[in-house]
Design an enzyme around this catalytic site. Structure first.
Site, short mmCIF file in Angstrom:
data_model
loop_
_atom_site.label_atom_id
_atom_site.label_comp_id
_atom_site.label_asym_id
_atom_site.label_seq_id
_atom_site.Cartn_x
_atom_site.Cartn_y
_atom_site.Cartn_z
N LYS A 75 35.75 36.13 -10.33
CA LYS A 75 35.00 35.94 -9.08
C LYS A 75 34.89 37.25 -8.32
CE LYS A 75 36.41 31.12 -8.43
NZ LYS A 75 37.22 30.20 -7.60
N SER B 176 39.86 34.44 -5.45
CA SER B 176 41.02 33.53 -5.49
C SER B 176 40.64 32.26 -6.23
CB SER B 176 41.46 33.22 -4.05
OG SER B 176 42.70 32.57 -4.05
N ASP B 177 41.66 31.64 -6.83
CA ASP B 177 41.43 30.38 -7.52
C ASP B 177 42.74 29.62 -7.60
OD1 ASP B 177 39.06 29.09 -9.09
OD2 ASP B 177 40.88 28.61 -10.23
N SER B 178 42.64 28.32 -7.70
CA SER B 178 43.81 27.45 -7.83
C SER B 178 43.60 26.47 -8.97
CB SER B 178 44.05 26.65 -6.54
OG SER B 178 44.36 27.51 -5.49
#
Length: 194
Positions: free
Chosen positions: A54, A70-72
């Site tokens: 991203k 950011s990612d989860s």
């Protein structure tokens, strides 16, 4: 000022509350295709790869800027879970999580002009209470469709806290970004000054 490669309201709110100057520019990448290419990788590794992709995508359009991606990801019982595709899918996820430990991997990456300056993941472990079908239905009556955008089908800052018996991990990681680690990295890069 940094560029946040996300449309997440939670991530924007975290940066605003922390007083970190930013502007948001969502990244449009095929997350599922990237995940598929990383089949067999650990959840934390996949989260870091998504956060990095991203940030790299947005950095191509923002010359010279430090871009935060950011990612989860949630894993539970040996399975990885994405955001629910429908209310019925959300109920299926919650039934599966019931009585188990959910692992939430939140990752962030800082990129400038395509170069990865820093990337890391943090882990929060959330022990889910035993959830009855009637609780799940009432919970989704109150929280749907807002939780459709939430991996794990919860907002910890709202009714989602009712899902859990115990939590091991920091609040920011649970909100979807390891903010304390991000701040430290931004300080090391000279973007934030103490």
């Amino acid at each position: 000022m940094i560029v946040l490669a996300s449309q997440s309201g939670s991530r924007r709110a975290m940066l605003e509350a922390a007083g970190i100057p930013f502007r948001a520019q969502p990244a449009h990448i095929d997350e599922r295709a990237l995940e598929a290419s990383l089949e067999g990788a650990a959840a934390a590794e996949v989260a870091v790869a998504l956060a990095t992709a991203k940030a790299q995508h947005v950095s191509r359009e923002t010359s010279g800027a430090v871009v935060l991606g950011s990612d989860s990801l949630v894993s539970c019982g040996g399975r990885r879970f994405d955001k629910p595709a429908s209310r019925e899918n959300a109920a299926e996820h919650l039934r599966f999580f019931s009585g188990k430990v959910m692992e939430l991997h939140s990752a962030a990456a800082l990129v400038r002009d395509g170069e990865v300056l820093w990337a890391e993941a943090a882990l929060a472990q959330l022990r889910v209470a035993e959830l009855s079908d009637s609780f799940i239905a009432g919970y989704l009556d109150a929280e749907w469709p807002e939780v459709a955008a939430c991996v794990g089908v919860f907002r910890i800052e709202g009714r989602g806290v009712q899902l859990f018996e115990a939590i091991d991990g920091d609040y920011f990681t649970i909100l979807g970004m390891p903010l304390l680690k991000v701040q430290s990295a931004l300080r090391r890069l000279g973007v934030l000054v103490r």
